[in-house]
Design an enzyme around this catalytic site. Structure first.
Site, PDB file in Angstrom:
ATOM      1  N   TYR A  24       0.770  -1.252  -0.151  1.00 39.14           N
ATOM      2  CA  TYR A  24       0.098  -0.009  -0.053  1.00 39.14           C
ATOM      3  C   TYR A  24       1.034   1.335  -0.092  1.00 39.14           C
ATOM      4  O   TYR A  24       0.234   2.407  -0.111  1.00 39.14           O
ATOM      5  CB  TYR A  24      -1.043   0.023   1.126  1.00 39.14           C
ATOM      6  CG  TYR A  24      -0.216   0.020   2.540  1.00 39.14           C
ATOM      7  CD1 TYR A  24       0.199  -1.154   3.082  1.00 39.14           C
ATOM      8  CD2 TYR A  24       0.461   1.076   3.273  1.00 39.14           C
ATOM      9  CE1 TYR A  24       0.984  -1.210   4.409  1.00 39.14           C
ATOM     10  CE2 TYR A  24       0.867   1.020   4.540  1.00 39.14           C
ATOM     11  CZ  TYR A  24       1.138  -0.142   4.991  1.00 39.14           C
ATOM     12  OH  TYR A  24       1.997  -0.190   6.075  1.00 39.14           O
ATOM     13  N   GLY A  25       2.102   1.015  -0.305  1.00 35.71           N
ATOM     14  CA  GLY A  25       3.101   2.242  -0.081  1.00 35.71           C
ATOM     15  C   GLY A  25       3.985   2.020  -1.270  1.00 35.71           C
ATOM     16  O   GLY A  25       3.457   1.634  -2.278  1.00 35.71           O
ATOM     17  N   SER A  26       5.694   2.087  -0.753  1.00 35.00           N
ATOM     18  CA  SER A  26       6.367   2.065  -1.971  1.00 35.00           C
ATOM     19  C   SER A  26       6.480   0.803  -2.705  1.00 35.00           C
ATOM     20  O   SER A  26       6.619   0.434  -4.042  1.00 35.00           O
ATOM     21  CB  SER A  26       7.507   2.461  -1.314  1.00 35.00           C
ATOM     22  OG  SER A  26       8.164   1.305  -0.186  1.00 35.00           O
ATOM     23  N   GLU A 113      11.709  -3.800   5.328  1.00 33.83           N
ATOM     24  CA  GLU A 113      10.550  -3.123   5.915  1.00 33.83           C
ATOM     25  C   GLU A 113      10.501  -3.035   7.488  1.00 33.83           C
ATOM     26  O   GLU A 113       9.658  -2.484   7.951  1.00 33.83           O
ATOM     27  CB  GLU A 113       9.392  -3.970   5.577  1.00 33.83           C
ATOM     28  CG  GLU A 113       9.016  -4.274   4.154  1.00 33.83           C
ATOM     29  CD  GLU A 113       9.214  -3.165   2.914  1.00 33.83           C
ATOM     30  OE1 GLU A 113       9.301  -2.068   3.311  1.00 33.83           O
ATOM     31  OE2 GLU A 113       8.984  -3.542   1.842  1.00 33.83           O
TER      32      GLU A 113
HETATM   33  C1  BEZ Z   1       4.038  -1.006   1.300  1.00 36.65           C
HETATM   34  O1  BEZ Z   1       2.973  -1.600   1.736  1.00 36.65           O
HETATM   35  O2  BEZ Z   1       4.355  -0.704   0.408  1.00 36.65           O
HETATM   36  C2  BEZ Z   1       5.134  -0.889   2.495  1.00 36.65           C
HETATM   37  C3  BEZ Z   1       4.600  -1.203   3.781  1.00 36.65           C
HETATM   38  C4  BEZ Z   1       5.302  -1.175   5.138  1.00 36.65           C
HETATM   39  C5  BEZ Z   1       6.731  -0.845   4.866  1.00 36.65           C
HETATM   40  C6  BEZ Z   1       7.284  -0.526   3.314  1.00 36.65           C
HETATM   41  C7  BEZ Z   1       6.326  -0.616   2.481  1.00 36.65           C
END
Ligand code: BEZ
Length: 248
Positions: A24-26, A113
């Site tokens: 949900y992020g990078s 992470e």
């Molecule tokens: C991600 O979902 O992109 C993410 C989640 C936690 C840490 C880094 C990335």
């Protein structure tokens, strides 16, 4: 688990032959290694917020940046947040990892992470309407040391605009997330992310406007381009001295 070509949910994101991860992020625009499927979709019951301090990717221990985490919606509802609404769906992507590579990818993710994130499991709904998939997701929960809690949006945008870590500029993470979300679907935008992005663009435009103010006004050490990933320079901060931090 794959049954007749369809995915079914289970209690684990990992079976004998596959492993699913929700980003949900990078992770949306930086997939982990050994991915053999990438599916846009969403999870529910959470709110995405830039409320996780980053000492290892978009900031440093001395000057942590800000990255996203997921907050359980019921807990978020009990908080006072200047961004008072949040979409029911947290859009992102599910990645399927080849079974033979699961251990390697988990090692990679643990390295990438950590910094407050812990492993959770949640059902993911593919945007194409196929059945939900149980996914592993990294979440910085409110009890982790990096969790900042509610942030005033303008102060948060200013913080992001001046932060940088080993993985690059914090503003690139923010604007990269906005772009990646907008590319998932016509309805996958997130107002929290877009509002912060608009504020950072305004901060950078103001910095560009004040650059060249030679008559005693504040000077800017570096000036950012407006599109993520395309910049050569960044605004480290508005300073009276020329303290330059060129990015290579
Ligand atoms: C991600 O979902 O992109 C993410 C989640 C936690 C840490 C880094 C990335």
């Amino acid at each position: 688990m794959a049954v007749n070509g369809q995915q079914t949910t289970s209690n684990s994101a990992c079976s004998d032959d596959e492993f699913w991860l929700f980003g949900y992020g990078s992770l949306i625009w930086k997939p982990p290694p050994h991915v053999d499927r990438r599916i846009p979709g969403w999870v529910t019951g959470y709110v995405r917020r830039f409320w996780q301090a980053s000492q290892d990717h978009r900031g440093t221990p001395e000057a942590p940046g800000r990255v996203v985490t997921l907050i359980e919606r019921s807990f978020w509802s009990s908080l006072v947040d200047s961004h008072a609404s949040a979409p029911d769906k947290v859009w992102g992507v599910a990645y399927r990892i080849k079974a033979s590579k699961v251990a390697e990818v988990k090692d990679y993710l643990d390295i990438r992470e950590i910094n407050g994130y812990t492993i959770h499991y949640t059902p993911f709904q593919p945007a194409d309407g196929s059945v939900p998939i149980q996914t592993l997701v990294y979440i910085g929960t409110p009890d982790n040391e990096q969790f900042t809690g509610p942030q005033e949006p303008q102060a948060l945008a200013e913080h992001i605009a001046r932060s940088e870590g080993p993985s690059g500029l914090n503003r690139d993470y923010l604007l990269g997330l906005e772009k990646a979300l907008n590319e998932l679907s016509p309805e996958s935008g997130d107002a929290h992310v877009t509002d912060l992005s608009d504020r950072v663009r305004a901060i950078e435009a103001a910095a560009r406007g004040s650059k060249g103010t030679e008559d005693g006004g504040p000077k800017v050490s570096r000036v950012a381009e407006s599109s993520p990933g395309s910049h050569d320079f960044h605004m480290a901060t508005i300073v009276d001295t020329q303290e330059e931090t060129e990015k290579v």
